[in-house]
Write a protein that holds these residues in place. Structure first.
Motif, short mmCIF file in Angstrom:
data_model
loop_
_atom_site.label_atom_id
_atom_site.label_comp_id
_atom_site.label_asym_id
_atom_site.label_seq_id
_atom_site.Cartn_x
_atom_site.Cartn_y
_atom_site.Cartn_z
N ASN A 78 11.82 -2.93 1.06
CA ASN A 78 10.90 -2.22 1.96
C ASN A 78 11.50 -0.95 2.56
OD1 ASN A 78 8.29 -3.16 1.98
ND2 ASN A 78 8.87 -5.01 3.11
N TRP A 79 12.27 -0.25 1.77
CA TRP A 79 12.80 1.06 2.15
C TRP A 79 13.63 1.00 3.42
CZ3 TRP A 79 12.33 4.19 -1.86
CH2 TRP A 79 11.24 4.01 -2.74
N GLU A 80 14.35 -0.12 3.60
CA GLU A 80 15.29 -0.16 4.73
C GLU A 80 16.50 0.72 4.44
OE1 GLU A 80 16.28 -4.18 5.86
OE2 GLU A 80 14.54 -4.25 7.20
N GLU B 160 3.32 -0.44 5.41
CA GLU B 160 3.14 -0.98 6.76
C GLU B 160 2.66 0.05 7.77
OE1 GLU B 160 7.25 -2.15 6.82
OE2 GLU B 160 6.72 -4.28 6.71
N SER C 195 6.92 2.72 5.34
CA SER C 195 7.54 1.52 5.90
C SER C 195 7.65 1.63 7.42
CB SER C 195 8.94 1.35 5.30
OG SER C 195 9.63 2.59 5.30
N CYS D 247 7.80 6.93 2.99
CA CYS D 247 7.83 5.59 2.39
C CYS D 247 6.75 4.64 2.87
CB CYS D 247 9.21 4.97 2.59
SG CYS D 247 10.49 5.90 1.73
#
Lengths: 403, 403
Positions: free
Chosen positions: A156-158, A330, A186, A184
């Motif tokens: 999730n593109w952390e 998100e 996210s 992203c």
């Protein structure tokens, strides 16, 4: 004989947008037999479903008609607007005052002001990949550097904290954290943001929190970085641009979260820069108190419901495409889709974007436009039937190019 | 122990307004028995007789209401507005096209863009004394220098060409010529402008023509520098700010007069700077075609008649004061009054301004605020009875301080 020597300054020539050529290489055919679409333009005001709401426009018209907002004002911004923003973005751990708020010429102007006061030649900032190339352009203008750290496409593109650890140098002055994330889509968890803050604390690196999409999530809470720390100085950039769907109004701000006044020397430096470049249009700033006062309780939920519906279409349509991974968008206005090229006859997202435009009449923004690779960004603002149509075309494209 | 090292950048600390302390040393008493007045604020929108006209405000409201000006546009500015400006500021000797026009964030933004592309560290520009300290601030931000050349107070503030000759260096990139002149209220003759152009030609120095007060004269013709030369590149700065009495709208422009394309290399450099800092609010730019289309024929004559009446009051009231010389104000919104201290017990215009504020409740801007000395600037926008009252107080002050 004419010996005028007329050469532009070195630093102006260095003020390069590193992705401009990439972006301009993606062209729609001139004679495509069906309607063509661009899912690349990150300007909500362009899309009919994301027009500015009347409580926003009315506030600006009223200020303009009043005749009180046609002149100069405090170079740090119109006082009552700064007070409104200080109240709106104070948190339990820290109360802002007017003096912690600088209103600037768009989010862009706010970023420019921060980088002007932070970066000497040879210094660097850390920016994410995928991320926003403007930071690199501005750093280069100051003979400084923007070093990219990786976000993890399949988490999730952390932030890849190990990569951060590899990239930091003794000349690192700031880390830029964009959350909710453009490009992203996210929204970072509280735990992940705490990890980033701990990292910054360890390295004594200040944070530029790019929160231009403040509160724009599909329901997951958005934790502003300023609300999570007392000890790491956070310079937060916000703007009317995206949250109120008026990017052209060129009105952004810097919020200084610095409980123990570690950055006190930066404040007079910011004043100096703002005395040089001044403020956005006062009547737009004068609209801010009215906009926040009249903000309907369900405003963000309503706007984001529309974005979420579009994100669901993208996710559902692409769910069975093995080469693509939409993750779980998100928030913000975007979805970043990772591409696995292993079974494809195209080998980069630039090539993917170029051929998709030519063959299917759909423009997407390849990750190279965000200093990354192997992914593309979709803007979630078109009418749903357009997004559906575009996803179908992307699926046809993938099928045709799977080997 | 806390070893965060948080020092702002050197160049941001160098971005000094050289006259700020001078200006802030001039204070009105808190308990003055009569009304106090400031003749110092150069913002016409502040004065009831100089409110923006409805054809200007209506054009902006209409653009704002249209919903078409809330998003991003070309970073060089909204196309049709650039076309309007190209037409409005083309002359017999040279036709501008849209490509010769860059719309920027106020006159300030336009100046900033030009200096960014012209000045390497160590370069210099020539600016007038009296003149506009912002040029010095911006040059310092770029580690460059602004060198002052003298205007002649007793020759209607014409350029001292001999002083120019002394001040030019091999690193001089531009000469800034402000006409009609803020702060001096003068309007240069065609002959004098030709002398300046010949000087620039001889030294191969480009011109930054600060024509923010374009056409604002009491009747004397205003010759834009771009209209008088084919061979000296002229970068003209204009703005809605003063000509349409809306300085807060933050909408200015650069016009490039460069018939033989000597400055072609500067154009991509300008693009780069503008891609970084972007444009003013699009709906304001969208108002420009309508504003110029609806411009009443007698608009400038009407506005300037009001300024002229005020200039006459100043001239007549001060005519018999031996220590003061108003010259013959010819345009802009100001009158610059030279002071002869020989028979006075105050010895500088800063001291003059400080004591005048304390003793008479009248604020004027001393020439030190314009990088000069032995003079002060009066803004010609207050109601006439206020100007009369202020001149009477200045006369009392002079009488009391004549020895």
């Amino acid at each position: 004989m004419d010996d005028w020597i007329l050469e532009p300054s070195v630093h102006s020539l260095n003020t390069v947008n590193p992705v401009r050529e990439t972006v301009s290489s993606i062209k729609l055919p001139t004679d495509f037999p069906k309607p063509t679409y661009s899912l690349a333009l990150g300007d909500p005001s362009y899309y009919p479903d994301f027009a500015a709401h009347s409580f926003v426009v009315d506030a600006a018209v009223e200020a303009l008609r009043s005749g009180q907002g046609n002149g100069y004002t405090d170079s740090l911004g119109y006082g009552p607007a700064r007070e409104t923003l200080a109240r709106a973005y104070s948190y339990d751990n820290i109360r802002l005052t007017k003096d912690d708020v600088i209103i600037d010429i768009g989010g862009t102007g706010a970023i420019h002001t921060i980088l002007q006061v932070f970066l000497n030649p040879g210094d660097n900032i850390l920016i994410s990949s995928p991320g926003f190339p403007l930071y690199k352009t501005m750093a280069q203008n100051l003979n400084a550097e923007a070093i990219t750290y990786n976000l993890k496409p399949y988490s999730n593109w952390e932030v890849d904290l190990e990569d951060l650890e590899r990239k930091v140098t003794p000349r690192t002055k700031m880390i830029v954290v964009v959350n909710p994330c453009n490009p992203c889509g996210s929204v970072f968890s509280k735990e992940h943001l705490m990890d980033i803050l701990n990292w910054a604390e360890k390295h004594h690196v200040c944070i530029l929190a790019d929160e231009v999409y403040h509160g724009m999530t599909f329901g997951k809470p958005h934790y502003p970085l300023g609300s999570l720390t007392d000890t790491v100085p956070v310079f937060t950039v916000g703007a009317l641009s995206k949250i109120f769907l008026v990017p052209g109004w060129r009105c952004g701000w810097v919020l200084i979260y610095d409980k123990y006044n570690k950055c006190e020397k930066y404040r007079p430096a910011i004043n100096k820069i703002k005395n040089m470049l001044l403020h956005p249009a006062p009547f737009i700033m004068q609209a801010i108190p009215k906009i926040y006062e009249n903000l309907p309780e369900n405003y963000f939920a309503e706007v984001m419901q529309k974005v979420k519906e579009r994100a669901e279409v993208v996710k559902n349509k692409l769910a069975d495409v093995a080469a693509l991974n939409t993750g779980s968008p998100e928030g913000s206005l975007y979805c970043m889709v990772a591409i696995d090229f292993i079974n494809m006859d195209v080998k980069s997202s630039v090539e993917f974007a170029q051929k998709l435009a030519q063959e299917e009449g759909v423009v997407i923004m390849p990750a190279e436009a965000f200093l990354s690779h192997s992914a593309f960004r979709i803007v979630l603002c078109h009418p749903i039937h357009v997004i559906e149509e575009c996803m179908d075309r992307i699926k046809s494209f993938i099928q045709r190019h799977t080997v």
